[in-house]
Design a protein around this motif. Structure first.
Motif, PDB file in Angstrom:
ATOM      1  N   GLY A  97     -38.654 -34.031 -12.207  1.00 28.01           N
ATOM      2  CA  GLY A  97     -37.593 -34.736 -13.130  1.00 28.01           C
ATOM      3  C   GLY A  97     -36.144 -34.574 -12.316  1.00 28.01           C
ATOM      4  N   PRO A  98     -34.996 -34.923 -12.895  1.00 30.60           N
ATOM      5  CA  PRO A  98     -33.847 -35.026 -12.523  1.00 30.60           C
ATOM      6  C   PRO A  98     -32.949 -33.657 -12.646  1.00 30.60           C
ATOM      7  CG  PRO A  98     -33.545 -36.060 -14.449  1.00 30.60           C
ATOM      8  CD  PRO A  98     -35.068 -35.885 -14.027  1.00 30.60           C
ATOM      9  N   VAL A  99     -33.697 -32.968 -13.638  1.00 28.56           N
ATOM     10  CA  VAL A  99     -33.050 -31.428 -13.578  1.00 28.56           C
ATOM     11  C   VAL A  99     -32.584 -30.711 -12.336  1.00 28.56           C
ATOM     12  CG1 VAL A  99     -35.219 -30.345 -14.243  1.00 28.56           C
ATOM     13  CG2 VAL A  99     -32.864 -29.279 -15.367  1.00 28.56           C
ATOM     14  N   ARG A 100     -31.460 -30.094 -12.421  1.00 29.33           N
ATOM     15  CA  ARG A 100     -31.091 -29.239 -11.305  1.00 29.33           C
ATOM     16  C   ARG A 100     -31.303 -28.157 -11.566  1.00 29.33           C
ATOM     17  NH1 ARG A 100     -25.304 -29.873 -10.198  1.00 29.33           N
ATOM     18  NH2 ARG A 100     -25.666 -29.112  -8.213  1.00 29.33           N
ATOM     19  N   VAL A 101     -31.845 -27.143 -10.721  1.00 30.72           N
ATOM     20  CA  VAL A 101     -32.553 -25.644 -11.047  1.00 30.72           C
ATOM     21  C   VAL A 101     -31.756 -24.872 -10.261  1.00 30.72           C
ATOM     22  CG1 VAL A 101     -34.620 -24.164 -11.227  1.00 30.72           C
ATOM     23  CG2 VAL A 101     -34.742 -26.678 -11.521  1.00 30.72           C
ATOM     24  N   PHE A 102     -31.305 -23.828 -10.782  1.00 31.27           N
ATOM     25  CA  PHE A 102     -30.413 -22.717 -10.158  1.00 31.27           C
ATOM     26  C   PHE A 102     -31.200 -21.466 -10.466  1.00 31.27           C
ATOM     27  CE2 PHE A 102     -27.373 -25.957 -11.035  1.00 31.27           C
ATOM     28  CZ  PHE A 102     -26.484 -26.085  -9.947  1.00 31.27           C
ATOM     29  N   GLU A 103     -31.835 -20.796  -9.448  1.00 29.86           N
ATOM     30  CA  GLU A 103     -32.511 -19.370  -9.390  1.00 29.86           C
ATOM     31  C   GLU A 103     -31.733 -18.609  -8.932  1.00 29.86           C
ATOM     32  OE1 GLU A 103     -36.341 -19.671  -7.512  1.00 29.86           O
ATOM     33  OE2 GLU A 103     -37.127 -21.542  -8.537  1.00 29.86           O
ATOM     34  N   ILE A 104     -31.538 -17.621  -9.945  1.00 31.31           N
ATOM     35  CA  ILE A 104     -30.618 -16.237  -9.701  1.00 31.31           C
ATOM     36  C   ILE A 104     -31.686 -15.203  -9.566  1.00 31.31           C
ATOM     37  CG2 ILE A 104     -28.870 -14.968 -10.631  1.00 31.31           C
ATOM     38  CD1 ILE A 104     -28.283 -18.095 -10.473  1.00 31.31           C
ATOM     39  N   ASP A 105     -31.415 -14.433  -8.399  1.00 33.62           N
ATOM     40  CA  ASP A 105     -32.065 -13.040  -8.140  1.00 33.62           C
ATOM     41  C   ASP A 105     -31.477 -12.295  -7.033  1.00 33.62           C
ATOM     42  OD1 ASP A 105     -34.039 -11.113  -8.479  1.00 33.62           O
ATOM     43  OD2 ASP A 105     -35.524 -12.792  -8.658  1.00 33.62           O
ATOM     44  N   ALA A 106     -31.831 -11.038  -6.795  1.00 31.32           N
ATOM     45  CA  ALA A 106     -31.404 -10.395  -5.624  1.00 31.32           C
ATOM     46  C   ALA A 106     -31.541 -10.952  -4.334  1.00 31.32           C
ATOM     47  CB  ALA A 106     -32.053  -9.114  -5.791  1.00 31.32           C
ATOM     48  N   SER A 107     -30.758 -10.591  -3.395  1.00 28.91           N
ATOM     49  CA  SER A 107     -30.652 -11.276  -1.919  1.00 28.91           C
ATOM     50  C   SER A 107     -31.914 -11.346  -1.304  1.00 28.91           C
ATOM     51  CB  SER A 107     -29.511 -10.956  -1.327  1.00 28.91           C
ATOM     52  OG  SER A 107     -29.436  -9.494  -1.171  1.00 28.91           O
TER      53      SER A 107
END
Length: 283
Positions: A97-107
């Motif tokens: 779908g159109p939802v934008r996903v921002f995955e946050i984690d250690a580098s």
């Protein structure tokens, strides 16, 4: 690739994949992509931590919490989804779908995952934003997400699964307050583990072993919360509406009609908290 993902992130992805391989259908979560991203060899199912019988409770809890969050994202209609401690999450690959996903984690995990997604042809950079954050250096996940394109004025779903036990109550509160500062209607979903003595007797040995293993690996459990404590942290952070979804309720929602005995009862509960209209400082 010199960087490697966190071992817990890999194990979680493999448990999600194991569910589709060894548990009876219908599957609570159909996620085989995570195993592909993990890049393990064909012997992975022989690992001691992949034993189908011993990992049943863990496996059920992992897929239950993931399914509940994904159902929340879809039902909310939110255009943005932030995953804190994303690991090898595959929502962006499985939901088109159109939802934008921002995955946050250690580098380190983010660098490794980016390389794997590119290698597999699975990186859609128009929808998926991999955001490395150095938590130990005190970087703000919200600031980094905004730099990566997150619009804090747009209703957003934020999830934090399998993380709170490794954080101090103060760190949990900071994260929740940042989430509560997002646009009205934004939703925060986080899981928490109860004190071991509150678990069903048959589950306690599993939790005790997991706690010892976490401490031995240098990642001790710092916050085991009662439902009232978990909900209280969300309310103190400024959320207008707070709901606790227990592992028993997750069982009733996703496992009640199964005949194989698979159940998340005794595993992690969830808090689903909705932001109101009042402005809240993220600091």
């Amino acid at each position: 690739m010199s960087e490697e993902p966190d071992s817990t992130a890999v194990r979680t992805a493999l448990w999600r994949g194991l569910h589709t391989l060894v548990d009876d259908p219908p599957h609570v979560l159909d996620d085989a992509i995570g195993v592909e991203i993990a890049g393990v060899d064909e012997t992975w199912r022989a690992r001691p931590d992949m034993d189908p019988a011993r990992t049943r409770a863990n496996r059920a809890s992992i897929v239950a919490r993931a399914r509940a969050v994904e159902d929340t994202v879809i039902a909310s209609g939110a255009g943005q989804y932030v995953i804190l401690g994303a690991g090898l999450d595959t929502f962006a690959q499985r939901h088109k779908g159109p939802v934008r996903v921002f995955e946050i984690d250690a580098s380190a995990t983010q660098a490794w995952k980016r390389a794997r997604l590119v290698q597999l042809g699975l990186l859609d950079s128009t929808r998926l934003h991999l955001v490395p954050v150095d938590f130990e250096a005190g970087e703000s996940w919200l600031d980094k997400a905004v730099e990566a394109g997150l619009d804090p004025a747009v209703p957003t779903v934020v999830s934090m699964l399998g993380v709170t036990m490794y954080l101090t109550p103060e760190a949990i509160s900071t994260t929740l307050r940042q989430s509560a500062s997002l646009a009205a209607g934004s939703i925060m979903v986080f899981s928490y583990s109860r004190p071991i003595e509150m678990a069903p007797p048959e589950v306690r040995p599993i939790l005790e072993g997991a706690a010892k293993g976490a401490a031995a690996s240098g990642h001790p459990w710092l916050s085991l919360l009662t439902p009232d404590q978990a909900a209280g942290l969300a309310r103190q952070a400024g959320f207008a509406d707070v709901e606790v979804v227990t592992s028993t309720e997750l069982h009733e929602r996703y496992f009640a009609h199964r005949h194989d005995g698979l159940s998340p009862v005794g595993g992690e509960d969830l808090v689903i908290a909705t932001a109101g209209g009042d402005h809240i400082s993220p600091e």
